[in-house]
Design a protein around this motif. Structure first.
Motif, PDB file in Angstrom:
ATOM      1  N   UNK A  91      53.424  62.388  17.431  1.00 52.69           N
ATOM      2  CA  UNK A  91      52.974  61.482  18.531  1.00 52.69           C
ATOM      3  C   UNK A  91      53.590  62.253  19.891  1.00 52.69           C
ATOM      4  N   UNK A  92      54.953  62.893  19.730  1.00 50.54           N
ATOM      5  CA  UNK A  92      55.297  63.383  21.162  1.00 50.54           C
ATOM      6  C   UNK A  92      54.389  64.329  21.741  1.00 50.54           C
ATOM      7  N   UNK A  93      54.006  65.132  20.485  1.00 47.74           N
ATOM      8  CA  UNK A  93      53.398  66.308  20.721  1.00 47.74           C
ATOM      9  C   UNK A  93      51.769  65.961  21.270  1.00 47.74           C
ATOM     10  N   UNK A  94      51.260  64.955  20.782  1.00 51.36           N
ATOM     11  CA  UNK A  94      49.822  64.244  21.206  1.00 51.36           C
ATOM     12  C   UNK A  94      50.125  63.795  22.559  1.00 51.36           C
ATOM     13  N   UNK A  95      51.235  63.240  22.977  1.00 48.74           N
ATOM     14  CA  UNK A  95      51.509  62.399  24.172  1.00 48.74           C
ATOM     15  C   UNK A  95      51.579  63.639  25.214  1.00 48.74           C
ATOM     16  N   UNK A  96      51.984  64.970  24.963  1.00 46.38           N
ATOM     17  CA  UNK A  96      52.185  66.122  25.823  1.00 46.38           C
ATOM     18  C   UNK A  96      50.969  66.524  26.112  1.00 46.38           C
ATOM     19  N   UNK A  97      50.106  66.599  25.187  1.00 46.00           N
ATOM     20  CA  UNK A  97      48.389  67.061  25.226  1.00 46.00           C
ATOM     21  C   UNK A  97      47.701  65.955  26.201  1.00 46.00           C
ATOM     22  N   UNK A  98      48.009  64.696  26.124  1.00 43.79           N
ATOM     23  CA  UNK A  98      47.323  63.854  26.826  1.00 43.79           C
ATOM     24  C   UNK A  98      47.737  63.830  28.119  1.00 43.79           C
ATOM     25  N   UNK A  99      48.971  64.020  28.648  1.00 47.37           N
ATOM     26  CA  UNK A  99      49.487  64.007  29.947  1.00 47.37           C
ATOM     27  C   UNK A  99      49.026  65.270  30.506  1.00 47.37           C
ATOM     28  N   UNK A 100      48.856  66.424  29.782  1.00 48.00           N
ATOM     29  CA  UNK A 100      48.535  67.664  30.537  1.00 48.00           C
ATOM     30  C   UNK A 100      47.015  67.286  30.851  1.00 48.00           C
ATOM     31  N   UNK A 101      45.964  66.880  30.148  1.00 49.96           N
ATOM     32  CA  UNK A 101      44.719  66.496  30.504  1.00 49.96           C
ATOM     33  C   UNK A 101      44.356  65.539  31.629  1.00 49.96           C
ATOM     34  N   UNK A 102      45.266  64.324  31.674  1.00 47.36           N
ATOM     35  CA  UNK A 102      45.467  63.445  32.717  1.00 47.36           C
ATOM     36  C   UNK A 102      45.919  63.906  34.218  1.00 47.36           C
ATOM     37  N   UNK A 103      46.595  65.107  34.065  1.00 49.70           N
ATOM     38  CA  UNK A 103      47.143  65.251  35.268  1.00 49.70           C
ATOM     39  C   UNK A 103      46.466  66.674  35.914  1.00 49.70           C
ATOM     40  N   UNK A 104      45.543  67.224  35.150  1.00 50.92           N
ATOM     41  CA  UNK A 104      44.647  68.315  35.701  1.00 50.92           C
ATOM     42  C   UNK A 104      44.053  68.138  37.272  1.00 50.92           C
ATOM     43  N   UNK A 105      44.006  69.186  37.849  1.00 50.82           N
ATOM     44  CA  UNK A 105      43.834  69.086  39.498  1.00 50.82           C
ATOM     45  C   UNK A 105      42.307  69.136  39.594  1.00 50.82           C
ATOM     46  N   UNK A 106      41.861  69.714  38.684  1.00 49.25           N
ATOM     47  CA  UNK A 106      40.186  69.734  38.643  1.00 49.25           C
ATOM     48  C   UNK A 106      39.562  69.001  37.690  1.00 49.25           C
ATOM     49  N   UNK A 107      40.111  67.813  37.435  1.00 49.94           N
ATOM     50  CA  UNK A 107      39.530  66.918  36.371  1.00 49.94           C
ATOM     51  C   UNK A 107      38.179  66.411  36.593  1.00 49.94           C
ATOM     52  N   UNK A 108      37.235  66.828  35.500  1.00 43.05           N
ATOM     53  CA  UNK A 108      35.797  66.574  35.672  1.00 43.05           C
ATOM     54  C   UNK A 108      35.215  65.679  34.592  1.00 43.05           C
ATOM     55  N   UNK A 109      34.125  65.440  34.449  1.00 45.15           N
ATOM     56  CA  UNK A 109      33.535  64.843  33.078  1.00 45.15           C
ATOM     57  C   UNK A 109      33.790  65.289  31.688  1.00 45.15           C
ATOM     58  N   UNK A 110      33.745  66.577  31.707  1.00 46.11           N
ATOM     59  CA  UNK A 110      34.171  67.204  30.358  1.00 46.11           C
ATOM     60  C   UNK A 110      35.607  66.918  30.007  1.00 46.11           C
ATOM     61  N   UNK A 111      36.458  66.879  30.967  1.00 45.69           N
ATOM     62  CA  UNK A 111      37.942  66.513  30.812  1.00 45.69           C
ATOM     63  C   UNK A 111      37.963  64.939  30.436  1.00 45.69           C
ATOM     64  N   UNK A 112      37.095  64.184  30.908  1.00 45.78           N
ATOM     65  CA  UNK A 112      37.232  62.852  30.655  1.00 45.78           C
ATOM     66  C   UNK A 112      37.066  62.515  29.310  1.00 45.78           C
ATOM     67  N   UNK A 113      36.051  63.282  28.613  1.00 46.70           N
ATOM     68  CA  UNK A 113      35.821  62.939  27.040  1.00 46.70           C
ATOM     69  C   UNK A 113      37.060  63.413  26.220  1.00 46.70           C
ATOM     70  N   UNK A 114      37.609  64.601  26.885  1.00 48.59           N
ATOM     71  CA  UNK A 114      39.048  65.111  25.831  1.00 48.59           C
ATOM     72  C   UNK A 114      40.177  64.265  26.447  1.00 48.59           C
ATOM     73  N   UNK A 115      40.260  63.580  27.306  1.00 47.06           N
ATOM     74  CA  UNK A 115      41.340  62.767  27.738  1.00 47.06           C
ATOM     75  C   UNK A 115      41.108  61.360  26.811  1.00 47.06           C
TER      76      UNK A 115
END
Length: 469
Positions: free
Chosen positions: A11-35
């Motif tokens: 769970x700790x590792x999954x949360x790190x991945x989730x946080x990394x996607x949510x904090x991307x500077x160039x967040x786009x629609x593709x990133x939304x699905x990954x988030x």
């Protein structure tokens, strides 16, 4: 089943991945699905963790012992590896060292051990002095060098100041006057009438007071404090008390001295009165004074009122003084003798105004101007003439210049390891030498006499007692 700890790591590792996607500077629609997918993984793991925790809780609540553990579910201790437990000499040495550091005090030693080794260290635990098997036997118990004595009555007669007369040959004749000459007026030339004094004598003879105590020699060798000194001191006290009882209450039978009560009884008998017999297990006969002749009283007994009051007590005390005065007994060194119960009544009795009548004088050491002695050797368990009251006592007033203690042998103590004695229980003769015992023997020889039997006044049937007893 996956461990809760593993799920929490995922769970700790999954949360790190989730946080990394949510904090991307160039967040786009593709990133939304990954988030969204990463968030779902985190929530799925939270659910798994919750279920796993619930399973563990239910499992602990319904746990059952395995076969062979039904009677003792205690988990065996791990094999002991501490050097102080494996090597007993180290344990003893460390305990002795801590006792020395504590100045011989086990409680101080335990504190020192806690500082040196820690609270749970084997040496600290071994200093539990209450557990012999835990080395508490290393701490010897303190033993006082004094043996607590018995509670005893007070020996009072010798301390009241009688005449002490040496009687080295064991017997002594004391002459005295029985009657006086007479004088009369007459006419001139009339022949003078003849008159003659009467004489009497008191024959004193020693009465032998003895005591014998056998002591094991092993006890004498190893006892601390020394048992022989304890036995010696005890013998001295019991000898003093036994003679004191005889001087107060003895009837003179069975080779014993006469006491004050017996002399007062003899005075009644010689004047035609009723001789008293006082019992502690049956109806008593009270002494009754004879007819008062000239220069005497016919007897010096006063019978106390059973339903006593302050007025009756005061009258009886005054009556005892008057009896001696009327018998022409000297008023030089009169002393009261009584049980502490009688004294405590007088000390606490109040008049109608709430004033303690006798307290101030008693504090000064006198009663009606005469010193007093109190002792339980004068009992409080005598019966009256009908058996109605069984709590009677005596109060005596004695002129001590008339009292004589004739000593043939002062208290003598002897010790023997070769003598024999008769066992009081079995009646068998025991050899001290063969039994490895030491015998301590006490002997005193004396007699007790009054120059005049009228020198004692007795209040009989006394029931005086404080209101709360």
């Amino acid at each position: 089943m996956i461990k809760v700890s593993d799920l929490r790591a995922q769970r700790a590792k999954a949360y790190v991945d989730f946080k990394a996607i949510a904090e991307k500077a160039d967040f786009n629609d593709t990133d939304q699905k990954a988030l969204d997918d990463a968030e779902k993984v985190v929530k799925d793991l939270d659910g798994q963790i919750e279920r796993a925790v619930r399973v563990q809780g239910l499992s602990a609540a319904s746990a059952q012992p395995v076969a062979g553990q039904e009677k003792d579910a205690t988990v065996p201790a791990a094999a002991e590896t501490d050097k102080y437990v494996k090597d007993k000499s180290l344990m003893l040495g460390a305990v002795a060292k801590m006792i020395g550091a504590g100045g011989g005090n086990v409680y101080t030693a335990r504190q020192a051990a806690q500082e040196a080794y820690g609270e749970s260290h084997p040496v600290t635990k071994a200093l539990l002095a209450s557990v012999g098997s835990a080395a508490g036997f290393l701490v010897p118990p303190d033993v006082m060098t004094e043996v607590i004595p018995l509670l005893r009555a007070q020996a009072v007669v010798r301390s009241a100041g009688p005449r002490n007369i040496p009687m080295p040959r064991g017997t002594m004749t004391i002459p005295g006057a029985a009657s006086a000459a007479t004088a009369a007026y007459g006419a001139e030339g009339k022949p003078i009438g003849q008159t003659q004094q009467g004489v009497r004598q008191i024959v004193a003879s020693y009465k032998k007071l003895t005591a014998l105590v056998p002591i094991s020699n092993d006890m004498m060798r190893y006892a601390d404090p020394a048992i022989d000194a304890f036995v010696r001191d005890d013998l001295v006290k019991v000898m003093a008390l036994r003679e004191d009882l005889a001087f107060l209450m003895g009837d003179g039978t069975q080779d014993t001295p006469r006491g004050f009560l017996s002399f007062a009884n003899g005075h009644v008998g010689s004047n035609g009165g009723t001789v008293g017999t006082w019992l502690t297990g049956g109806n008593s006969t009270f002494a009754v004074n004879g007819t008062d002749p000239a220069n005497s009283t016919g007897g010096n007994f006063i019978t106390s009122t059973a339903a006593y009051t302050l007025a009756t007590a005061a009258a009886e005390l005054g009556g005892a003084v008057n009896r001696l005065d009327q018998a022409n007994v000297p008023d030089s060194k009169r002393v009261w003798f009584m049980n502490p119960r009688s004294y405590n009544y007088l000390f606490n009795v109040q008049n109608s105004l709430g004033v303690y009548v006798y307290r101030d004088e008693l504090i000064k050491g006198t009663l009606l101007s005469y010193p007093y002695k109190k002792t339980t050797q004068i009992g409080t368990n005598f019966w009256d003439t009908t058996g109605t009251n069984k709590d009677l006592s005596f109060i005596m007033l004695v002129e001590m210049t008339e009292d004589m203690i004739l000593d043939s042998t002062q208290l003598e103590l002897a010790v023997s390891r070769e003598g024999t004695y008769v066992d009081a229980t079995t009646g068998a003769t025991v050899s001290a030498f063969a039994s490895d015992q030491t015998l301590i023997r006490a002997i005193a020889e004396h007699d007790h006499q009054l120059r005049h039997q009228a020198s004692v006044a007795v209040i009989q049937g006394v029931r005086w007692a404080p209101a709360i007893s």
